[in-house]
Design an enzyme around this catalytic site. Structure first.
Site, PDB file in Angstrom:
ATOM      1  N   HIS A 123       4.565   2.055  -8.011  1.00 32.07           N
ATOM      2  CA  HIS A 123       3.593   0.951  -7.999  1.00 32.07           C
ATOM      3  C   HIS A 123       2.699   1.019  -9.235  1.00 32.07           C
ATOM      4  CE1 HIS A 123       4.162   1.496  -3.495  1.00 32.07           C
ATOM      5  NE2 HIS A 123       4.437   0.209  -3.652  1.00 32.07           N
ATOM      6  N   SER A 170       9.476   5.856  -3.359  1.00 35.69           N
ATOM      7  CA  SER A 170       9.371   4.883  -2.271  1.00 35.69           C
ATOM      8  C   SER A 170       8.297   5.378  -1.305  1.00 35.69           C
ATOM      9  CB  SER A 170      10.709   4.812  -1.533  1.00 35.69           C
ATOM     10  OG  SER A 170      10.539   4.225  -0.258  1.00 35.69           O
ATOM     11  N   SER A 171       7.568   4.435  -0.722  1.00 36.03           N
ATOM     12  CA  SER A 171       6.549   4.835   0.252  1.00 36.03           C
ATOM     13  C   SER A 171       7.204   5.542   1.437  1.00 36.03           C
ATOM     14  CB  SER A 171       5.779   3.609   0.747  1.00 36.03           C
ATOM     15  OG  SER A 171       5.236   2.930  -0.360  1.00 36.03           O
ATOM     16  N   ARG A 172       8.464   5.200   1.719  1.00 37.07           N
ATOM     17  CA  ARG A 172       9.145   5.786   2.885  1.00 37.07           C
ATOM     18  C   ARG A 172       9.589   7.233   2.622  1.00 37.07           C
ATOM     19  NH1 ARG A 172      10.770   0.128   3.867  1.00 37.07           N
ATOM     20  NH2 ARG A 172       9.981  -0.439   5.918  1.00 37.07           N
ATOM     21  N   VAL A 175      11.163   3.897 -10.909  1.00 37.92           N
ATOM     22  CA  VAL A 175      10.571   5.181 -11.299  1.00 37.92           C
ATOM     23  C   VAL A 175      11.134   6.243 -10.350  1.00 37.92           C
ATOM     24  CG1 VAL A 175       8.417   6.475 -11.597  1.00 37.92           C
ATOM     25  CG2 VAL A 175       8.490   4.026 -12.109  1.00 37.92           C
ATOM     26  N   GLN A 189       8.110  -9.200   7.839  1.00 34.71           N
ATOM     27  CA  GLN A 189       9.355  -8.718   7.249  1.00 34.71           C
ATOM     28  C   GLN A 189       9.927  -7.497   7.966  1.00 34.71           C
ATOM     29  OE1 GLN A 189       7.255  -8.100   3.412  1.00 34.71           O
ATOM     30  NE2 GLN A 189       8.434  -6.233   3.200  1.00 34.71           N
ATOM     31  N   GLY A 197       9.536  -4.098  -8.715  1.00 39.05           N
ATOM     32  CA  GLY A 197      10.382  -2.974  -9.093  1.00 39.05           C
ATOM     33  C   GLY A 197      11.858  -3.287  -8.859  1.00 39.05           C
ATOM     34  N   GLY A 205       0.825  -1.207   0.000  1.00 35.69           N
ATOM     35  CA  GLY A 205       0.000   0.000   0.000  1.00 35.69           C
ATOM     36  C   GLY A 205       0.857   1.253   0.000  1.00 35.69           C
ATOM     37  N   HIS A 265       2.499   4.773  -4.888  1.00 33.47           N
ATOM     38  CA  HIS A 265       3.047   5.924  -5.599  1.00 33.47           C
ATOM     39  C   HIS A 265       3.215   5.526  -7.067  1.00 33.47           C
ATOM     40  CE1 HIS A 265       6.742   3.662  -5.335  1.00 33.47           C
ATOM     41  NE2 HIS A 265       6.635   3.625  -4.010  1.00 33.47           N
TER      42      HIS A 265
HETATM   43  O1  PAF Z   1       8.150  -4.635  -1.897  1.00 38.81           O
HETATM   44  C1  PAF Z   1       7.166  -4.725  -1.131  1.00 38.81           C
HETATM   45  O2  PAF Z   1       6.286  -3.856  -1.091  1.00 38.81           O
HETATM   46  C2  PAF Z   1       7.073  -5.925  -0.205  1.00 38.81           C
HETATM   47  O3  PAF Z   1       8.330  -6.347   0.223  1.00 38.81           O
HETATM   48  C3  PAF Z   1       6.273  -7.105  -0.807  1.00 38.81           C
HETATM   49  C4  PAF Z   1       6.960  -7.659  -2.032  1.00 38.81           C
HETATM   50  C5  PAF Z   1       4.869  -6.630  -1.175  1.00 38.81           C
HETATM   51  C6  PAF Z   1       6.150  -8.229   0.217  1.00 38.81           C
HETATM   52  O4  PAF Z   1       5.511  -7.811   1.379  1.00 38.81           O
END
Ligand code: PAF
Length: 301
Positions: free
Chosen positions: A50, A201-203, A192, A74, A163, A44, A47
């Protein structure tokens, strides 16, 4: 509006209706008249990076499914799981506009019904698992490989899009499919970037104005190593100059930057190189204050 599969049973319903068994690869599926399914796994906070994965899937598959699941497995206990941006309504609007067919949005309780301890997991091999990102995030790739295998088993896609921004993750997932004979074609998609070169990046949402201004220095450092390689500079000297440049720019911006690694590795094995040999990848990870960013540039020749 995409179909929202917010439970495993709803996903199964949608998947069965698609009538497209997993063991057809993309080409067989197309030839046999069964719809091909393209899959974009995400956490989620979407950006344009994605959305580029979605566009690629849309262009070559009959149906497109995007998963949104912030995978707790993770994240290390010290990492940003609880504050990771969760923006479901906005993500859904973007995916609707992008013409996605199904959004899989499962709960943690359904994905890990027995909790996270003591479950069967997938351990990627060394050096993929424990160098670079793996050295700084020792449980990260086990968490990623495990959730991606679970998602592949549930979604049963023909193709899945990842990506190159998360280059080591991409190699781990390619190895996962190869070693466990998963009939999924992994499609790598170029990073991108913002206009100033910062990888999306979401971050990036965590960056304040000053850190955002400095952040593209990661990309310029990578490019300086690539340029040095083209100019015939020795690898060690190229890395040293790039690190100096990064340090100088951080000092000029009066910001603290913790460089975690800046390395040149073989592009498929990730073995560290001591001289430039094609194909190679230059990878960087650095913390700008509390915000950890990664980036890479691949040189194939
Ligand atoms: O790249 C990510 O957003 C995550 O590591 C993934 C591949 C969705 C696994 O949780």
């Amino acid at each position: 509006m995409p179909y929202i599969a917010d439970s495993l049973s709803k996903l199964k319903e949608w998947r069965v209706a698609l009538n497209s068994p997993w063991l057809h690869d993309g080409q067989d599926a197309a030839a046999g008249g069964v719809p091909t399914l393209g899959f974009v796994p995400t956490m989620g906070a979407l950006h344009d990076g994605h959305l580029e994965l979605v566009r690629r899937a849309r262009a070559s598959c009959d149906k497109v499914l995007v998963s949104i699941f912030v995978n707790p497995y993770q994240f290390a206990p010290t990492e940003d799981f609880s504050k990771y941006p969760r923006t479901f309504e906005r993500d859904l609007a973007l995916l609707t506009e992008a013409g996605v067919d199904c959004v899989f949005y499962p709960s943690e309780a359904e994905m890990y019904p027995h909790g996270r301890d003591g479950i069967v997991s997938v351990l990627p091999p060394s050096p993929l698992n424990d160098t670079l990102e793996g050295a700084f995030r020792p449980t990260f790739f086990r968490g990623v490989a495990t959730i991606v295998l679970k998602l592949f088993t549930l979604v049963q896609p023909h193709r899945a899009y990842f990506g190159e921004k998360d280059y080591q993750q991409l190699l781990v997932i390619e190895a996962l499919c190869r070693d466990l004979n998963l009939p999924v074609e992994i499609v790598p998609v170029q990073t991108v970037r913002e206009a100033d070169g910062l990888a999306m990046s979401s971050r990036n949402a965590y960056l304040d104005v000053e850190k955002r201004q400095l952040a593209p220095v990661l990309h310029t450092s990578l490019l300086s190593v690539v340029e040095a390689s083209l100019a015939g500079v020795e690898l060690a000297d190229a890395l040293q100059s790039a690190k100096k440049r990064l340090g100088d720019e951080a000092r000029a911006a009066e910001l603290e930057v913790e460089l975690q690694y800046l390395s040149v590795c073989h592009a498929t094995t990730l073995e560290p190189l001591d001289r430039f040999v094609l194909p190679f990848v230059v990878l960087v990870a650095a913390k700008l204050g509390e915000v950890r960013l990664i980036d890479n540039v691949v040189v194939r020749g």
